[in-house]
Write a protein that holds these residues in place. Structure first.
Motif, PDB file in Angstrom:
ATOM      1  N   PHE A 242       0.817  -1.204   0.000  1.00 58.28           N
ATOM      2  CA  PHE A 242       0.000   0.000   0.000  1.00 58.28           C
ATOM      3  C   PHE A 242       0.859   1.267   0.000  1.00 58.28           C
ATOM      4  CE2 PHE A 242       0.196  -1.716   4.336  1.00 58.28           C
ATOM      5  CZ  PHE A 242       0.755  -0.668   5.057  1.00 58.28           C
ATOM      6  N   ASP A 243       2.114   1.132  -0.464  1.00 59.87           N
ATOM      7  CA  ASP A 243       2.980   2.307  -0.594  1.00 59.87           C
ATOM      8  C   ASP A 243       2.759   2.944  -1.965  1.00 59.87           C
ATOM      9  OD1 ASP A 243       4.120  -0.171  -1.491  1.00 59.87           O
ATOM     10  OD2 ASP A 243       5.928   0.946  -2.025  1.00 59.87           O
ATOM     11  N   LEU A 244       2.960   4.265  -2.057  1.00 64.36           N
ATOM     12  CA  LEU A 244       2.708   5.015  -3.299  1.00 64.36           C
ATOM     13  C   LEU A 244       3.935   5.039  -4.190  1.00 64.36           C
ATOM     14  CD1 LEU A 244       0.755   8.075  -1.850  1.00 64.36           C
ATOM     15  CD2 LEU A 244      -0.192   6.201  -3.207  1.00 64.36           C
ATOM     16  N   GLN A 245       3.718   4.815  -5.483  1.00 66.54           N
ATOM     17  CA  GLN A 245       4.785   4.922  -6.474  1.00 66.54           C
ATOM     18  C   GLN A 245       4.943   6.390  -6.896  1.00 66.54           C
ATOM     19  OE1 GLN A 245       6.543   2.031  -7.213  1.00 66.54           O
ATOM     20  NE2 GLN A 245       5.232   1.308  -5.550  1.00 66.54           N
ATOM     21  N   PRO A 246       6.096   6.783  -7.477  1.00 63.08           N
ATOM     22  CA  PRO A 246       6.325   8.185  -7.854  1.00 63.08           C
ATOM     23  C   PRO A 246       5.256   8.778  -8.767  1.00 63.08           C
ATOM     24  CG  PRO A 246       8.386   6.977  -7.922  1.00 63.08           C
ATOM     25  CD  PRO A 246       7.313   5.958  -7.669  1.00 63.08           C
ATOM     26  N   LYS A 247       4.800   8.032  -9.782  1.00 64.52           N
ATOM     27  CA  LYS A 247       3.770   8.553 -10.688  1.00 64.52           C
ATOM     28  C   LYS A 247       2.439   8.721  -9.963  1.00 64.52           C
ATOM     29  CE  LYS A 247       5.542   7.120 -15.207  1.00 64.52           C
ATOM     30  NZ  LYS A 247       5.258   6.331 -16.432  1.00 64.52           N
ATOM     31  N   ALA A 248       2.198   7.852  -8.968  1.00 70.07           N
ATOM     32  CA  ALA A 248       0.975   7.979  -8.181  1.00 70.07           C
ATOM     33  C   ALA A 248       0.976   9.292  -7.410  1.00 70.07           C
ATOM     34  CB  ALA A 248       0.849   6.798  -7.220  1.00 70.07           C
ATOM     35  N   LYS A 249       2.125   9.669  -6.902  1.00 69.80           N
ATOM     36  CA  LYS A 249       2.222  10.925  -6.156  1.00 69.80           C
ATOM     37  C   LYS A 249       1.925  12.125  -7.049  1.00 69.80           C
ATOM     38  CE  LYS A 249       5.451   9.162  -2.690  1.00 69.80           C
ATOM     39  NZ  LYS A 249       6.809   9.252  -2.090  1.00 69.80           N
ATOM     40  N   GLN A 250       2.332  12.065  -8.313  1.00 68.33           N
ATOM     41  CA  GLN A 250       2.025  13.164  -9.232  1.00 68.33           C
ATOM     42  C   GLN A 250       0.523  13.227  -9.507  1.00 68.33           C
ATOM     43  OE1 GLN A 250       3.915  15.745 -10.547  1.00 68.33           O
ATOM     44  NE2 GLN A 250       1.823  16.387 -11.009  1.00 68.33           N
ATOM     45  N   SER A 251      -0.125  12.075  -9.672  1.00 69.60           N
ATOM     46  CA  SER A 251      -1.572  12.060  -9.863  1.00 69.60           C
ATOM     47  C   SER A 251      -2.282  12.673  -8.665  1.00 69.60           C
ATOM     48  CB  SER A 251      -2.070  10.627 -10.082  1.00 69.60           C
ATOM     49  OG  SER A 251      -1.595  10.106 -11.304  1.00 69.60           O
ATOM     50  N   LEU A 252      -1.788  12.374  -7.468  1.00 72.95           N
ATOM     51  CA  LEU A 252      -2.402  12.930  -6.261  1.00 72.95           C
ATOM     52  C   LEU A 252      -2.142  14.429  -6.135  1.00 72.95           C
ATOM     53  CD1 LEU A 252      -1.703  10.046  -3.726  1.00 72.95           C
ATOM     54  CD2 LEU A 252      -3.871  10.680  -4.765  1.00 72.95           C
ATOM     55  N   ARG A 253      -1.020  14.887  -6.635  1.00 79.02           N
ATOM     56  CA  ARG A 253      -0.776  16.339  -6.644  1.00 79.02           C
ATOM     57  C   ARG A 253      -1.758  17.041  -7.571  1.00 79.02           C
ATOM     58  NH1 ARG A 253       4.735  14.894  -5.615  1.00 79.02           N
ATOM     59  NH2 ARG A 253       5.185  14.570  -7.825  1.00 79.02           N
ATOM     60  N   ASP A 254      -2.120  16.375  -8.684  1.00 78.30           N
ATOM     61  CA  ASP A 254      -3.157  16.934  -9.572  1.00 78.30           C
ATOM     62  C   ASP A 254      -4.479  17.081  -8.820  1.00 78.30           C
ATOM     63  OD1 ASP A 254      -1.499  17.133 -11.759  1.00 78.30           O
ATOM     64  OD2 ASP A 254      -2.119  15.228 -12.649  1.00 78.30           O
ATOM     65  N   VAL A 255      -4.846  16.035  -8.066  1.00 79.50           N
ATOM     66  CA  VAL A 255      -6.086  16.074  -7.296  1.00 79.50           C
ATOM     67  C   VAL A 255      -6.021  17.173  -6.241  1.00 79.50           C
ATOM     68  CG1 VAL A 255      -7.551  14.791  -5.675  1.00 79.50           C
ATOM     69  CG2 VAL A 255      -6.603  13.649  -7.694  1.00 79.50           C
ATOM     70  N   TYR A 256      -4.890  17.247  -5.544  1.00 79.55           N
ATOM     71  CA  TYR A 256      -4.727  18.283  -4.511  1.00 79.55           C
ATOM     72  C   TYR A 256      -4.826  19.683  -5.104  1.00 79.55           C
ATOM     73  CZ  TYR A 256      -2.480  21.494  -1.313  1.00 79.55           C
ATOM     74  OH  TYR A 256      -2.204  22.589  -0.543  1.00 79.55           O
ATOM     75  N   ASP A 257      -4.154  19.906  -6.245  1.00 76.85           N
ATOM     76  CA  ASP A 257      -4.194  21.228  -6.887  1.00 76.85           C
ATOM     77  C   ASP A 257      -5.619  21.612  -7.255  1.00 76.85           C
ATOM     78  OD1 ASP A 257      -1.476  21.528  -6.671  1.00 76.85           O
ATOM     79  OD2 ASP A 257      -1.032  20.862  -8.709  1.00 76.85           O
ATOM     80  N   TYR A 258      -6.388  20.635  -7.732  1.00 82.73           N
ATOM     81  CA  TYR A 258      -7.771  20.920  -8.117  1.00 82.73           C
ATOM     82  C   TYR A 258      -8.613  21.264  -6.888  1.00 82.73           C
ATOM     83  CZ  TYR A 258     -12.077  20.628 -10.806  1.00 82.73           C
ATOM     84  OH  TYR A 258     -13.266  20.929 -11.428  1.00 82.73           O
ATOM     85  N   LEU A 259      -8.436  20.519  -5.810  1.00 79.92           N
ATOM     86  CA  LEU A 259      -9.181  20.796  -4.578  1.00 79.92           C
ATOM     87  C   LEU A 259      -8.777  22.133  -3.970  1.00 79.92           C
ATOM     88  CD1 LEU A 259      -9.062  17.209  -3.059  1.00 79.92           C
ATOM     89  CD2 LEU A 259     -11.147  18.442  -3.681  1.00 79.92           C
ATOM     90  N   LYS A 260      -7.518  22.475  -4.102  1.00 78.47           N
ATOM     91  CA  LYS A 260      -7.039  23.760  -3.585  1.00 78.47           C
ATOM     92  C   LYS A 260      -7.694  24.919  -4.328  1.00 78.47           C
ATOM     93  CE  LYS A 260      -2.759  26.300  -2.645  1.00 78.47           C
ATOM     94  NZ  LYS A 260      -1.270  26.304  -2.818  1.00 78.47           N
ATOM     95  N   LYS A 261      -7.883  24.751  -5.638  1.00 74.02           N
ATOM     96  CA  LYS A 261      -8.502  25.806  -6.449  1.00 74.02           C
ATOM     97  C   LYS A 261     -10.025  25.804  -6.319  1.00 74.02           C
ATOM     98  CE  LYS A 261      -4.773  25.723  -9.847  1.00 74.02           C
ATOM     99  NZ  LYS A 261      -4.368  25.313 -11.211  1.00 74.02           N
ATOM    100  N   ASN A 262     -10.577  24.735  -5.748  1.00 74.60           N
ATOM    101  CA  ASN A 262     -12.031  24.615  -5.589  1.00 74.60           C
ATOM    102  C   ASN A 262     -12.359  24.311  -4.131  1.00 74.60           C
ATOM    103  OD1 ASN A 262     -13.283  24.484  -8.577  1.00 74.60           O
ATOM    104  ND2 ASN A 262     -11.304  23.440  -8.563  1.00 74.60           N
ATOM    105  N   PRO A 263     -12.296  25.323  -3.272  1.00 74.95           N
ATOM    106  CA  PRO A 263     -12.508  25.096  -1.832  1.00 74.95           C
ATOM    107  C   PRO A 263     -13.920  24.661  -1.470  1.00 74.95           C
ATOM    108  CG  PRO A 263     -12.385  27.440  -2.327  1.00 74.95           C
ATOM    109  CD  PRO A 263     -11.991  26.724  -3.577  1.00 74.95           C
TER     110      PRO A 263
END
Length: 345
Positions: A242-263
């Motif tokens: 259940f550890d995250l791979q490097p590309k998975a972390k980038q996908s999650l940064r996309d999700v985080y960026d979207y949530l940050k812009k949509n409070p």
């Protein structure tokens, strides 16, 4: 639904016009001299470079004086001229745009000193293939629609006022969502003279000629719709992990960026496993996978109250064929974004 990841480099080839086939000698030379760039119509767009010893130099040229915004070259085109004469520029992109992903198009514009007036109508069209249209007039939406090449609707850059600065470069930008076929970009004024706002004294004989430089198109991330289930791309866990791979972390940064812009949005995370192992074990493993994703989003800065996680074990498989590929797909994390109301603002 899944999204693949693109790095945020400039997707416009030779966006600064620095690459050229030969130093400009004659006017109407964009097709000949600038690498990758061409004119999609019979309009004769110009290319300027400081290497030129003719009227196509920088900073001095046949339309006035202007340094390059960056580097040593730029293009020049009419956005307004008598009898609806227009010039356009087109260029291939480095890759086809992804359906459902957000992008930002930016360019820099400067009105030439010899222009009679300014406009505030600058637009863009994306196409599946390069355009070649036998006209010197404006490219209206109806004209583009009858072409065999698939194109997006014309999108205008937002403008509060006329693009009338003859000394400084003006930045134009807009964001949009890709449709999944766009491989070429076309820029210019797609309106007729009658429909174009022109601030010159003579609307019949006046003209607006602009220099354009430093054109960029960058990937911003996926466009997520509320109440829709998404599979996080690249978040397919290794067996019993259940550890995250490097590309998975980038996908999650996309999700985080979207949530940050949509409070106004919150996110629910669900973890899933393949069919290997007991139900009890898979329930624990799926909870850990969901929790890993939730913790990573919180580590990036997402508030705890905007995120929840739950494990479902093997209750909701995407593929039940029990092949290795099916098991890989089932070892996944999904998420849903919903409206969020903060009870304690």
């Amino acid at each position: 639904m899944t999204f693949s990841f693109s790095y945020s480099q400039n997707l416009v080839k030779n966006g600064g016009f620095e690459e050229f086939v030969s130093c400009p000698v004659k006017m109407s030379n964009l097709n000949r001299d600038a690498e990758y760039w061409s004119a999609p119509t019979l309009g004769t767009t110009d290319y300027f470079n400081e290497c030129s010893r003719t009227k196509l130099g920088i900073p001095l040229n046949f339309k006035g004086k202007q340094e390059a915004y960056e580097g040593s070259a730029y293009a020049g085109l009419y956005l307004y001229a008598p009898k609806d004469y227009r010039e356009y520029i087109q260029v291939p992109l480095t890759e086809t745009l992804e359906k459902g992903s957000r992008y930002r198009l930016t360019l820099f514009l400067s009105l030439s000193e010899k222009s009679d007036g300014a406009v505030k109508d600058m637009g863009a069209v994306f196409a599946e293939k390069p355009m070649s249209i036998h006209t010197k007039r404006h490219l209206a939406q109806g004209m583009l629609s009858v072409e065999v090449v698939e194109t997006t609707p014309i999108k205008l850059f937002p403008a509060n006022d006329f693009y009338d600065d003859k000394q400084k470069w003006m930045e134009l930008t807009f964001d949009f969502v890709g449709k999944g076929f766009e491989k070429h970009l076309i820029l210019g004024n797609f309106k007729s003279n009658a429909a174009t706002a022109f601030d010159g004294p003579n609307t019949t004989e006046g003209y607006s000629y602009y220099y354009v430089d430093d054109i960029s198109l960058v990937y911003l991330g996926p466009e997520y719709k509320p109440n829709e289930v998404y599979v996080l791309d690249h978040v397919n866990f290794n067996f019993d992990k259940f550890d995250l791979q490097p590309k998975a972390k980038q996908s999650l940064r996309d999700v985080y960026d979207y949530l940050k812009k949509n409070p106004n949005l919150k996110v629910s995370i669900s973890g899933h496993t393949d069919d290997m192992g007991s139900d009890e074990y898979n329930n624990v493993l799926s909870r850990e996978r969901a929790k890993t994703v939730a913790n990573y989003l919180m580590a990036l800065g997402l508030e705890k109250k905007r995120i929840s996680s739950k494990g479902y074990g093997y209750k909701n498989p995407l593929d039940t064929t029990q092949t290795e590929e099916a098991r890989r797909l089932n070892r996944r994390v999904e998420f849903v974004m919903t409206e969020f109301e903060d009870e304690n603002p």
